[in-house]
Design an enzyme around this catalytic site. Structure first.
Site, PDB file in Angstrom:
ATOM      1  N   CYS A   1      21.575  14.684 -19.089  1.00 10.56           N
ATOM      2  CA  CYS A   1      21.221  16.082 -19.367  1.00 10.56           C
ATOM      3  C   CYS A   1      21.234  16.339 -20.857  1.00 10.56           C
ATOM      4  O   CYS A   1      21.783  15.563 -21.637  1.00 10.56           O
ATOM      5  CB  CYS A   1      22.239  17.040 -18.774  1.00 10.56           C
ATOM      6  SG  CYS A   1      22.588  16.723 -17.069  1.00 10.56           S
TER       7      CYS A   1
ATOM      8  N   GLY B   1      16.362  15.481 -19.606  1.00 11.10           N
ATOM      9  CA  GLY B   1      16.354  15.968 -18.226  1.00 11.10           C
ATOM     10  C   GLY B   1      15.133  16.806 -17.950  1.00 11.10           C
ATOM     11  O   GLY B   1      14.855  17.741 -18.697  1.00 11.10           O
TER      12      GLY B   1
ATOM     13  N   GLY C   1      27.083  14.580 -18.576  1.00  7.39           N
ATOM     14  CA  GLY C   1      28.001  13.471 -18.307  1.00  7.39           C
ATOM     15  C   GLY C   1      28.272  13.341 -16.828  1.00  7.39           C
ATOM     16  O   GLY C   1      27.537  13.895 -16.007  1.00  7.39           O
TER      17      GLY C   1
END
Ligand code: AMP
Length: 460
Positions: free
Chosen positions: A2, A28, A104
């Site tokens: 992301c 993303g 993460g």
């Protein structure tokens, strides 16, 4: 994976976040979202599936007033690609709002979630990130950074976070520093972004990295930093340099472009192809590595593959015939460059081998006499539990075949990878302090108890 972007102290923070997210689109493409907090402390969210360019017309941004805003671009496995899992998360609790954007993977999310559920918590998504929101809300501390530190106590894995509570914006990075996060300054405030390319687009000046284990708090009277998270050995993700980050970014204190060129130069020294006529890259992620290879080897760099930029990663075809079609939709070969030539094809990585095999066939069909494949990273032999979307071991070609067998499978005349040492020695700040688990099997944490659930529940 992301991208996250936060703004503090801009008259129209949501519009600035919107711009920043454009520069983090590569991190993303499944969904994007923005939360803005206005002067009276009211937080509003807008999330949409697809690209940043699809979901945020001017009228929508106008409904997100305020000088504090945070945004997110999300890339996960297909199963969890739903609007419920789009970020930032926005929740209300006894003291107002909590907005949170996460890059993460939290590897003990299942255990933490079960603990909360046993105590009556309910969840509206399958994301690991929602666990953090509950933990922030349950903290009895007063200062926002203490709340966040309480929430992160016992959380294992990779996280870069942006959290808005009240009139504070906080940025936090896990103690091993897996993912990049940088602080920038504007004329009227601050921005925080996954990569520096997102600072450039809004005209922000690079200040510094958010340090591993640090919580940065941005409030009306400026920035303060606390280092309350337990200290751990640094484990920055080497794959950010190899593939993931944009080459115009500086991450982990180094230039991605310079890292990739050096990876390419090292590859030319370690795996030469002396009788080849030319070098080309698999665009775009291998462009800088191919430049390095050409530079070091003295071979000319050519543009032999053309990539269609209008095809996103969401173009998914499950059947083998579909996969071949996918390669052709995304790339085409230039006959005039390849015909009769012995060529070096440089890519940054081989994952499943399916795209690679299709590309080699395409290059041969365009007339290449010999194809020598060179890869600017080591063989990927294990999944990533820390935020990169790699398939499970069964689908990773290098986990199942030797280099010679891979060469045969993808149909090349020769195949050369960088060694793990060669790769780590080529990146800025290397060879120590990096996570190379997907190449070496040296995982800095115990593997998650339920890796499949994690993949579907991942926060990024
Ligand atoms: P494959 O044919 O499956 O081995 O795919 C190789 C290509 O995937 C390379 O061109 C890489 O740049 C690219 N790649 C590497 N890692 C990822 C990832 N996590 N997501 C999407 N593409 C990737």
């Amino acid at each position: 994976m992301c991208g996250i972007f936060g703004v503090y102290g801009a008259p129209n923070a949501a519009a600035m976040v919107h711009l920043g997210l454009y520069s983090l689109q590569h991190r993303g493409q499944e969904s994007a979202g923005i939360v803005a907090v206005d002067e009276t402390g009211i937080a509003k969210a807008r999330r949409s599936m697809g690209l940043v360019s699809d979901g945020f017309e001017e009228e929508i941004l106008a409904e997100l007033p305020g000088s504090i805003a945070l945004g997110h671009t999300r890339y996960s496995t297909a199963g969890s690609s739903t609007i419920e899992n789009a970020q930032p998360v926005l929740a209300r609790f006894r003291d107002g709002h909590i907005a949170l954007a996460h890059n993460g993977n939290i590897i003990n999310a299942s255990e933490l979630r079960r603990e909360l559920e046993n105590n009556g918590s309910i969840f509206s998504s399958t994301m690991d990130s929602e666990v953090l929101v509950h933990r922030i809300a349950r903290s009895s501390s007063i200062a926002p950074e203490d709340r966040l530190a309480d929430a992160l106590d016992g959380v294992e894995g990779a996280y870069c976070l942006l959290v808005a509570v009240g009139n504070s914006l906080m940025a936090a990075r896990d103690p091993r520093g897996w993912r990049p996060l940088v602080l920038g300054a504007t004329d009227s405030g601050y921005v925080v972004a996954s990569e520096t390319c997102a600072l450039d687009i809004v005209g922000a000046k690079y200040v510094r990295e958010v340090e591993p284990g640090e919580i940065v708090v941005i409030e009306r009277d400026g920035v303060r930093s606390v280092k309350v998270l337990p200290q751990k050995e640094a484990r920055r993700c080497v794959f950010e340099y190899v593939y993931f980050s944009r080459p115009d970014s500086r991450i982990f204190g180094g230039s991605v472009d310079r890292a990739r060129r050096e990876l390419g130069r090292r590859l030319a020294r370690d795996c030469p192809a002396p009788n080849a006529d030319l070098v080309f890259s698999v665009p775009d992620s291998a462009n800088a590595a191919a430049l390095g290879y050409a530079d070091e080897s003295g071979l000319p760099l050519e543009l032999a593959l053309i990539r269609n930029h209008y095809v996103g990663r969401t173009f998914i075809q499950p059947s083998q015939a579909g996969r071949d079609a996918k390669v052709k939709v995304k790339y085409n070969a230039v006959h005039e460059v390849l015909d009769g030539k012995s060529v070096v094809m440089v890519d940054d990585s081989i994952v499943r081998g399916t795209t690679t095999r299709g590309l080699v066939a395409m290059v041969r069909a365009a007339g290449a006499r010999e194809v020598h494949m060179r890869v600017s990273s080591a063989p990927i032999t294990g999944p990533c539990y820390y935020g990169i979307d790699t398939p499970s071991r069964e689908d990773l070609i290098a986990a199942n075949l030797s280099v010679d067998e891979i060469a045969k499978h993808i149909g090349v005349d020769s195949l050369g990878y960088l060694s793990i040492d060669g790769m780590l020695e080529s990146v800025p700040g290397g060879p120590k302090g990096f996570c190379h688990a997907c190449f070496s099997g040296d995982y800095p944490t115990p593997p998650p108890t339920d890796p499949n659930k994690l993949r579907f529940g991942c926060g990024c």
